[in-house]
Motif scaffolding. Sequence first.
Motif, PDB file in Angstrom:
ATOM      1  N   TRP A   1      -0.053 -12.138  -0.736  1.00  0.00           N
ATOM      2  CA  TRP A   1       0.191 -12.256  -2.753  1.00  0.00           C
ATOM      3  C   TRP A   1      -1.482 -12.806  -3.431  1.00  0.00           C
ATOM      4  O   TRP A   1      -1.957 -12.418  -4.548  1.00  0.00           O
ATOM      5  CB  TRP A   1       1.575 -12.073  -2.755  1.00  0.00           C
ATOM      6  CG  TRP A   1       1.811 -11.422  -2.115  1.00  0.00           C
ATOM      7  CD1 TRP A   1       3.670 -11.812  -1.251  1.00  0.00           C
ATOM      8  CD2 TRP A   1       2.058 -10.652  -2.147  1.00  0.00           C
ATOM      9  NE1 TRP A   1       4.006 -10.881  -1.106  1.00  0.00           N
ATOM     10  CE2 TRP A   1       3.218  -9.609  -1.508  1.00  0.00           C
ATOM     11  CE3 TRP A   1       1.829  -9.014  -2.864  1.00  0.00           C
ATOM     12  CZ2 TRP A   1       4.281  -8.820  -0.845  1.00  0.00           C
ATOM     13  CZ3 TRP A   1       2.042  -7.965  -2.761  1.00  0.00           C
ATOM     14  CH2 TRP A   1       3.198  -7.205  -1.704  1.00  0.00           C
TER      15      TRP A   1
ATOM     16  N   ASN B   1       0.802  -1.366  -0.136  1.00  0.00           N
ATOM     17  CA  ASN B   1      -0.332   0.057  -0.228  1.00  0.00           C
ATOM     18  C   ASN B   1       0.755   1.026  -0.118  1.00  0.00           C
ATOM     19  O   ASN B   1       0.232   2.372  -0.699  1.00  0.00           O
ATOM     20  CB  ASN B   1      -1.536  -0.214   0.929  1.00  0.00           C
ATOM     21  CG  ASN B   1      -1.902  -1.015   1.372  1.00  0.00           C
ATOM     22  OD1 ASN B   1      -2.977  -1.035   0.469  1.00  0.00           O
ATOM     23  ND2 ASN B   1      -1.709  -1.826   1.590  1.00  0.00           N
TER      24      ASN B   1
ATOM     25  N   THR C   1      -9.098 -10.228  -5.852  1.00  0.00           N
ATOM     26  CA  THR C   1      -9.221  -9.449  -7.281  1.00  0.00           C
ATOM     27  C   THR C   1      -9.958 -10.047  -9.036  1.00  0.00           C
ATOM     28  O   THR C   1     -10.898  -9.415  -9.170  1.00  0.00           O
ATOM     29  CB  THR C   1      -7.526  -8.899  -7.624  1.00  0.00           C
ATOM     30  OG1 THR C   1      -7.086  -7.750  -6.830  1.00  0.00           O
ATOM     31  CG2 THR C   1      -8.039  -7.605  -9.185  1.00  0.00           C
TER      32      THR C   1
ATOM     33  N   THR D   1      -7.248  -5.914   0.033  1.00  0.00           N
ATOM     34  CA  THR D   1      -6.711  -5.565   0.443  1.00  0.00           C
ATOM     35  C   THR D   1      -7.654  -6.351   1.979  1.00  0.00           C
ATOM     36  O   THR D   1      -7.350  -6.815   2.619  1.00  0.00           O
ATOM     37  CB  THR D   1      -5.995  -4.021   0.948  1.00  0.00           C
ATOM     38  OG1 THR D   1      -4.864  -3.828  -0.088  1.00  0.00           O
ATOM     39  CG2 THR D   1      -4.792  -4.638   2.720  1.00  0.00           C
TER      40      THR D   1
ATOM     41  N   MET E   1      -4.523 -11.539  -2.443  1.00  0.00           N
ATOM     42  CA  MET E   1      -5.204 -10.277  -3.816  1.00  0.00           C
ATOM     43  C   MET E   1      -4.884 -10.623  -4.926  1.00  0.00           C
ATOM     44  O   MET E   1      -5.963 -10.346  -5.086  1.00  0.00           O
ATOM     45  CB  MET E   1      -3.169  -9.447  -3.079  1.00  0.00           C
ATOM     46  CG  MET E   1      -3.450  -8.217  -2.028  1.00  0.00           C
ATOM     47  SD  MET E   1      -4.384  -7.083  -2.520  1.00  0.00           S
ATOM     48  CE  MET E   1      -3.501  -6.070  -4.083  1.00  0.00           C
ATOM     49  N   THR E   2      -4.610 -11.483  -5.167  1.00  0.00           N
ATOM     50  CA  THR E   2      -4.755 -11.986  -6.384  1.00  0.00           C
ATOM     51  C   THR E   2      -6.437 -12.673  -6.637  1.00  0.00           C
ATOM     52  O   THR E   2      -6.754 -12.420  -8.161  1.00  0.00           O
ATOM     53  CB  THR E   2      -3.576 -12.957  -6.873  1.00  0.00           C
ATOM     54  OG1 THR E   2      -2.184 -12.655  -7.039  1.00  0.00           O
ATOM     55  CG2 THR E   2      -3.302 -13.253  -8.781  1.00  0.00           C
TER      56      THR E   2
ATOM     57  N   GLN F   1      -6.944   1.815  -8.155  1.00  0.00           N
ATOM     58  CA  GLN F   1      -6.200   1.376  -6.761  1.00  0.00           C
ATOM     59  C   GLN F   1      -8.209   0.942  -6.173  1.00  0.00           C
ATOM     60  O   GLN F   1      -8.448   0.380  -5.005  1.00  0.00           O
ATOM     61  CB  GLN F   1      -6.483   2.724  -6.255  1.00  0.00           C
ATOM     62  CG  GLN F   1      -5.145   2.846  -6.198  1.00  0.00           C
ATOM     63  CD  GLN F   1      -3.713   1.577  -5.062  1.00  0.00           C
ATOM     64  OE1 GLN F   1      -4.104   1.810  -4.357  1.00  0.00           O
ATOM     65  NE2 GLN F   1      -2.427   1.214  -5.957  1.00  0.00           N
TER      66      GLN F   1
ATOM     67  N   VAL G   1      -7.616  -2.681  -6.296  1.00  0.00           N
ATOM     68  CA  VAL G   1      -6.483  -3.127  -5.263  1.00  0.00           C
ATOM     69  C   VAL G   1      -6.782  -3.149  -3.234  1.00  0.00           C
ATOM     70  O   VAL G   1      -6.180  -3.759  -2.213  1.00  0.00           O
ATOM     71  CB  VAL G   1      -5.123  -2.527  -5.403  1.00  0.00           C
ATOM     72  CG1 VAL G   1      -5.037  -3.896  -6.608  1.00  0.00           C
ATOM     73  CG2 VAL G   1      -4.918  -1.521  -5.124  1.00  0.00           C
TER      74      VAL G   1
END
Length: 605
Positions: free
Chosen positions: A171, A74, A178, A147, A174-175, A140, A143
Amino acid sequence: MSTEFLGLLALYLAILLAAAPFLGRYIRRAMEDGSYGLTAWGRPLERLLYRLGGVRPGAEMGWKQYAVAVIAFNLLGVVAVYALQRVQGLLPLNPQGFGAVSPDSAFNTAVSFVTNTNWQGYAGESTMSYLTQMLALTVQNFVSAATGIAVVFALIRGFARQNASTIGNFWVDMTRSTLYVLLPLSVVMALALVSQGVIQNFDAYRDVGLVQAVEYSQPKVDAAGQPVLDAKGQPVTEPARTDKQTLAMGPVASQEAIKMLGTNGGGFFNANSAHPFENPTELSNLIEMLAIFLIPAALCFSFGEMVRDRRQGVAVLAAMTVIFVAMACAAALSEQQANAALAGLPVDHAASLLQAGGNMEGKESRFGIAATALFATITTAASCGAVNAMHDSFTAIGGAVPMLLMQLGEVVFGGVGSGLYGMLVYAVLAVFIAGLMIGRTPEYLGKKIEAYEMKMTAVAILVTPLLVLLGTSVAVMSEAGRAGVFNPGTHGFSEILYALSSASNNNGSAFAGLSANTPFYNVLLAAAMWFGRFWIIVPILAMAGSLAAKKRLPATGGSMPTHGPLFVVLLVGSVLMVGALTYIPALALGPVAEQLQGPVAAAAP
């Protein structure tokens, strides 16, 4: 209470609660199950992203490593968004030729979008290029929401696992959030919004003719472009006339979709979802309201499945719904009353075929009071901050409802991920209080709640009130803070309190009567947004690590059930108790005092 509002509320909850269980199960499988058939389409891309990023998806993290990854990622986001704003004048996709954003505004906006707050001290259509809107702000939006989902899954693993030293891989979380959750839903919603008339293009702004020319006054300037002053040093004005209007264009639908689904709230236009290019119809308004709560509600069911007791997720969702319905009814009832400033005038305030009735100031006629009051409650119950009306024009109590919802910690559905992990912190507090009452060691989902967990709970619950009240005090006591207030007395104080409540709780909405695009407020609110986000995330992850390492105890006859009506009441009481005890003095100085002053306050210049 109008039947229109009650009918709309019932329809909204029926659709939301019918869709949430299915989406919740999908999210859980998409995040945890690498062999899930519905995500097979994205697995080659997922593996490619891991290779490009040097990520080993099978290597999980302890809570400290997870927290470092969250903060480092971030921080890089802040740098990237700030840099793009500062050099946007040199980059393509800028048909209006906008120059660099000022340093303080760019810093505030970067922190705002990275923290999922999306506070906007600028007008998007006159400040940001298309490239900045897409590459900085929309990215943003994805992401920052991802988060929040990653952190809540880390906490849920803490409850679900036992004797474990890891809580997942940031990671990977997050992936997957999204790629499999936010992106597909955003594509579907963007298409739905386009079908309703939300624009999506890269055209230059268009000049269109007016039905009737508009006459107005403008400052007179000399040959050098300097304002002409009269003998008293006051600017001289001259009449002007125009028969055209400039309409802003841009890729709006794509940003609008993730703005709502990710509970971001940052509008492409300054008027946000009151703008007809962002929210043109009653159906688009309903779609946007549903999108705000859809993922937060679904995550409650994901939580129940991961801890192998769906009743736990239903209990948390029930507590959220009870508070939400009560607040929505309070807002609607207040806005259906006459505007206090008109109370002494011979005006009929009742609803009829020719007028909406109640307080229509600052509201779009195509939505009316019912849809506006519901939208305002939804967007501040979640940490979204999108608005389809001017909250500054609400009645004193009508404006107090969204303010209080933010001050409760954005846990009434709340933001994507952040709402659920905030409510789970209150669940830990609730079982601790219950344990004190019956003289037993508190347990939640088979995990003993001990001193360490309570310390982290205290930090997570108290950090935002500290930021709100301290920040409001600084603004009120400083000349730079008072300079931004254009409304006198109690309402001006409410505007400052609302701004700090919004920033510290990562909501992003505003009363908007406060002139906040100044170096003072840009820095103050940026600090509130950053610490309001990560001073909560870090103790949440610390709690997750502690819980994951513990053994899960079997339920016994003395264990307190945490899935029934009694626990729901206790959870609701814990949320309201903390909010009431913390903010009642501040609310008494703002909206409560304004309400008691009545027409005198409303009519003040």
